[in-house]
Design an enzyme around this catalytic site. Structure first.
Site: not given
Ligand code: GDP
Ligand code: IMO
Ligand code: MG
Length: 429
Positions: A12-14, A16, A38-39, A41, A223, A301-302, A414-415
């Protein structure tokens, strides 16, 4: 035609949200197909930063229709708070469509999530506490409340009574909590009906018709692969199908409609919550802390600090396989600027034996120690790079090395967080 899927390739948190936002202007529909609030973004557009939880990231693209698919679990209070928050900032949310078959997170599901975690103690999952697991459990137990149930008060009451029959026994007798009143739940859910009704549709039909007309549909996962209930590091997973298979069940779009699967993968790795993570760095003020600081790795989220570690190629290959990834988007390459050398996990040592792929068992994965190869780093600021050739030679080599061992081509890099801060090597759409 066509349907395109975006999935997370790690925990997660890549990034997306950013990837979906970039593609938002090129597609007609963006469908969230799994998970709920739970997501988290984060999408950065110029000087504006948006944190989306329940709404598809496509809500920010004026030309596309955002859809909450049947595979999503919807917290209605959060839904309307998120809509109001965006409207206040001038974002038009009127195109939003919600599946009649999506399940609703009732207040008792949030309670169950929290008390179950407390009860588990050291065996806890580290959930987001949003009621996700209990709501999907109700769905599988055929005790769930769906969006469509809210439109018939008699049926809704019957279903809430059914859902609470056993839960109230558990809450009072095991968790020592007070019983939940049926009336309170029904009343709260009914209070959303007038606002909700115009948004609800038969989304599988809507999407089928769109594809037949030649429209493009983007299916956006919450996720990620390693958090998927079937293919992730069970039991340290979420409770939904976050992989390409889930895109079909969670939207009603058939597998034969999918023409491309885009896997989002960070140039290193992070995880929130409990569970195994072979390349995790534990040093308080070493590389792990530096990745967290440079990458601003705190949960959207948290707010929890994300656990950080090096890139894990067996996991990327696993995600490529499970999802049928055709293209990777490699995010956050800029965060690695400044290291002399960058370790990449190419295989594991599991109890003295070299293992090249994701181990079959949970125990195997818990015992997996990373085997690293080291790549030369770079010190130049790459946040302004817009073509592959703009990157320092060593950064190019790092990307090419990852591409070779990760199971699919790296089409975009991504940069930086802004939607402009991307290098598109191969067109994603
Ligand atoms: P998601 O849940 O997969 O949508 O990812 P999150 O938004 O939770 O976490 C990704 C974080 O990295 C966010 O704060 C984005 O703004 C940031 N981000 C995304 N792509 C890049 C990148 O290429 N470089 C940097 N420095 N930040 C990025
Ligand atoms: P995005 O979409 C990272 C993790 C929680 C926990 C486990 C189960 O932003 O990538 P849940 O509340 O879903 O039952 O929790 O999954 N988790 C995530 N970790 N990014 C997320 O979403 C997550 N959504 C759930 O931290 O370990
Ligand atoms: Mg995320």
């Amino acid at each position: 035609m066509p349907a395109v899927v975006i999935v997370g390739a790690q925990w997660g948190d890549e990034g997306k949200g950013k990837a979906t936002d970039i593609l938002g202007s090129r597609v007609d529909y963006v469908v969230k197909f799994n998970g709920g609030n739970n997501a988290g973004h984060t999408v950065v557009i110029g000087d504006q930063k948006y944190a989306l939880h329940l709404l598809p990231s496509g809500i920010l693209s004026p030309g596309c229709v955002p859809v909450i698919g049947n595979g999503v679990v919807v917290d209605l209070k959060v839904l309307f708070e998120e809509i109001d928050g965006l409207e206040e900032r001038g974002i038009d949310t009127s195109r939003l469509v919600i599946s009649a078959n999506a399940h609703v997170i009732a207040d008792y599901n949030r309670t169950m999530d929290k008390v179950a975690e407390r009860f588990l103690g050291s065996r806890k999952i580290g959930t987001t506490g949003r009621g996700i697991g209990p709501t999907y459990a109700d769905k599988m137990n055929r005790l769930g409340i769906r969006v469509q149930d809210l439109f018939d008060e008699k049926i809704l009451r019957q279903k809430v009574e059914g859902a609470l029959e056993l839960k109230n026994q558990v809450l009072t007798k095991i968790y020592n909590r007070r019983a939940v009143e049926v009336d309170e739940i029904v009343e709260e859910l009914l209070s959303y009906v007038d606002r909700l009704a115009p948004m609800v549709a038969d989304t599988p039909l809507l999407l089928h018709e769109a594809l037949t007309e030649g429209k493009t549909v983007l299916l956006e996962a919450g996720q990620a692969t390693l958090l998927d209930v079937d293919h992730g590091t069970y039991p340290f997973v979420t409770s939904s199908s976050a992989t390409t298979g889930g895109a079909c069940t969670g939207s009603g779009i058939a597998p034969t409609e999918i023409t491309r699967v885009i896997g989002i993968v960070k140039a290193y790795a992070t995880r929130v919550g409990e569970g195994p993570f072979p390349t995790e760095l534990f040093d308080e003020d070493g590389d792990g802390a530096r990745l967290r600081k440079n990458g601003a790795e705190f949960g959207t989220t948290t707010g929890r600090p994300r656990r950080c570690g090096w890139y894990d190629a067996p996991i990327a290959r696993y995600a490529a396989r499970i999802n049928g990834v055709t293209d990777f988007v490699l995010t956050k390459l800029d965060v690695l600027t400044g290291w002399d050398q960058i370790p990449v996990c190419v295989a594991y040592d599991v109890d003295g034996e070299r293992v090249d792929e994701m181990p079959m068992t949970q125990t195997g994965f818990h015992h997996a120690k990373p085997i690293y190869e080291y790549f030369p780093g770079w010190s130049e600021d790459i946040s302004g790079a817009r073509s592959f050739e703009d990157l320092p030679k060593t950064a190019q080599e790092y990307v090419l090395a990852l591409e070779k061992i990760s199971g699919a081509r790296i089409s975009t890099i991504g940069v930086g967080p802004d939607r402009e801060q991307s290098i598109e090597r191969h067109a994603l759409l």
